[in-house]
Design a protein around this motif. Structure first.
Motif: not given
Length: 450
Positions: A146-152, A357-363, A368-373
């Motif tokens: 259900g997250g909303k992606i803000e930045k990629f 790959i960095k993705i900033l998202y809101t749950l 707000r979290e960052i998924k960092d790969g």
């Protein structure tokens, strides 16, 4: 008729060997077609299921015949030849895989490919390829929560290993030199905090994103052509930042900016081919040729004489009285030939491929979290390279999926569909050398300038 397990590989260049050897070891019959028969023979390595044939791109009749005799075609040719291969595959009703960006000329063939009931799977390498698959996998996982992606942000590079950096450019050529150079000054566009940014040439080289990866090094990333089109491909319509970039070690971008300003990226024909490097540098920069050319050049371009750009030009010999190759017809060719002559991968050199790959998202709960790969692969030597494996193995795995009828998509496709990216990423992750590292970080770790 085509053998159901027979695969045609067009091209026997640097990335072909891992793909061909994987398919042969898994009992597929493989024909490798190349303008240079000896290269195709070297790739096959006398395997009983392999066959080498000589083929020139001007021979459409032979291409049609080769395509007809096989079930799947994999093109490792320059992107400019993919359209003629695509047309042959449509004619003979054979599916095609390429590792290059999908060209506009191919897009008009989508309907014909659908009518022939075949799959044309493009962008099946590293960048493009693994970057698409991993990005979409992470995006899908976030949306499933259900997250909303803000930045990629996605940045990728094929580079020398840190221990092999022995020149001021901190780079060596592991793929098409002219392709590397043209991409360095190409027009780029991306989205940053809801603002469209467009850059090219030296401005692109000054507009960089700094990145430090622990245990690996410090890098700069610059825009990789048009990032905006990935809003639709990656389903990131709500994102305020969307950036795809190319990674280089610190120093490369500064040097490239100097060379672009100096006129060395011009593709206009040279009127006089009997010039020294110093004379050409003087001519391009409109400076009177003198013994103090380096200092005069620095003053003209308002840079320090000990800057990385000046030191790199001096190391290349661009201020010297030596004469450049008569084979070069433009300033860009003069520069590229000289760089290649001094910046080749040595037999003992190792390369590496690097993807972040960095993705900033809101749950849904507002967190707000960052998924960092980080994906990182080291080559073993100049004959067993990371770039060859990461470009060719995804295409090999895709060929097996097509042969086993695991891909339903017809017409033109990219690896952004779960039926394609999941099995291929799973296989890559099972390779002992391949490292896909994902972490969840606090939003405060997002780069401040982005």
């Amino acid at each position: 008729m085509a053998n159901n397990n027979k695969i045609l590989v067009l091209g026997a260049g640097k990335v072909a060997a891992p793909l061909v050897q994987h398919l042969l070891q898994n009992k597929y019959e493989v024909t490798v077609a190349s303008e240079l028969l000896y290269q195709a023979d070297m790739v096959i390595q006398n395997h009983p299921l392999g066959e080498a044939v000589e083929w020139h791109s001007s021979s459409i009749e032979k291409l049609n015949s080769l395509v007809y005799q096989h079930q799947i075609v994999i093109s490792l040719l320059p992107y400019s030849l993919h359209t003629i291969v695509c047309k042959a595959c449509i004619k003979e009703r054979r599916s095609l895989i390429t590792t290059s960006y999908q060209q506009p000329e191919m897009e008009s063939l989508h309907s014909d490919a659908c009518k022939s009931n075949i799959t044309i799977l493009n962008e099946m390498g590293l960048d493009p390829g693994i970057d698409h698959m991993w990005a979409v996998k992470m995006i899908d996982e976030i949306k499933e929560q259900g997250g909303k992606i803000e930045k990629f942000i996605s940045v990728c590079g094929a580079l020398p290993a840190p221990e092999c950096l022995d020149n001021p450019f901190r780079y060596k050529f592991s793929w098409s030199p002219i392709g590397v150079m043209r991409a360095t000054s190409a027009k780029t566009s991306y989205l940053k905090n809801n603002q469209i940014i467009e850059q090219e040439g030296a401005k692109l080289m000054h507009d960089t994103y700094p990145l430090y990866l622990e245990g690996i090094g410090s890098f700069d990333a610059y825009g990789n052509r048009d990032s905006l089109k990935y809003k639709e491909l990656y389903h990131l319509q709500e994102a305020s930042t969307l950036f795809r970039g190319t990674l280089r070690y610190k120093g490369w971008c500064e040097t490239m900016a100097t060379l672009i300003d100096a006129g060395y990226f011009s593709e206009e024909s040279l009127n006089n081919h009997d010039l020294s490097y110093a004379q050409l540098t003087s001519q391009l920069s409109k400076i009177n040729h003198s013994e103090n050319l380096r200092d005069e050049f620095a003053r003209k371009h308002n840079i320090k004489t000990h800057s990385n750009g000046i030191l790199s030009m001096e190391w290349l010999g661009l201020f010297s009285n030596n004469y450049y190759s008569q084979l070069a017809h433009t300033p860009l060719e003069v520069l590229t030939y000289r760089m290649v002559s001094k910046m080749k991968m040595l037999p003992s050199d190792k390369d590496m491929t690097l993807l972040n790959i960095k993705i900033l998202y809101t749950l849904p709960d507002g967190k707000r979290e960052i998924k960092d790969g980080v994906f990182h692969l080291m080559g073993k030597n100049n004959e067993d390279t990371a770039i060859a494996k990461t470009v060719s193995l995804p295409a090999a795995y895709a060929a097996e999926l097509l042969l086993n009828k695991k891909i339903a998509h017809k017409g033109l496709a990219k690896p952004v569909h779960k039926e394609i990216y999941m099995p291929i990423l799973n296989r890559l992750e099972n390779e002992a050398e391949f490292q896909f590292l994902e972490s969840i970080k606090k939003d405060s770790h997002w780069p401040e300038e982005w």
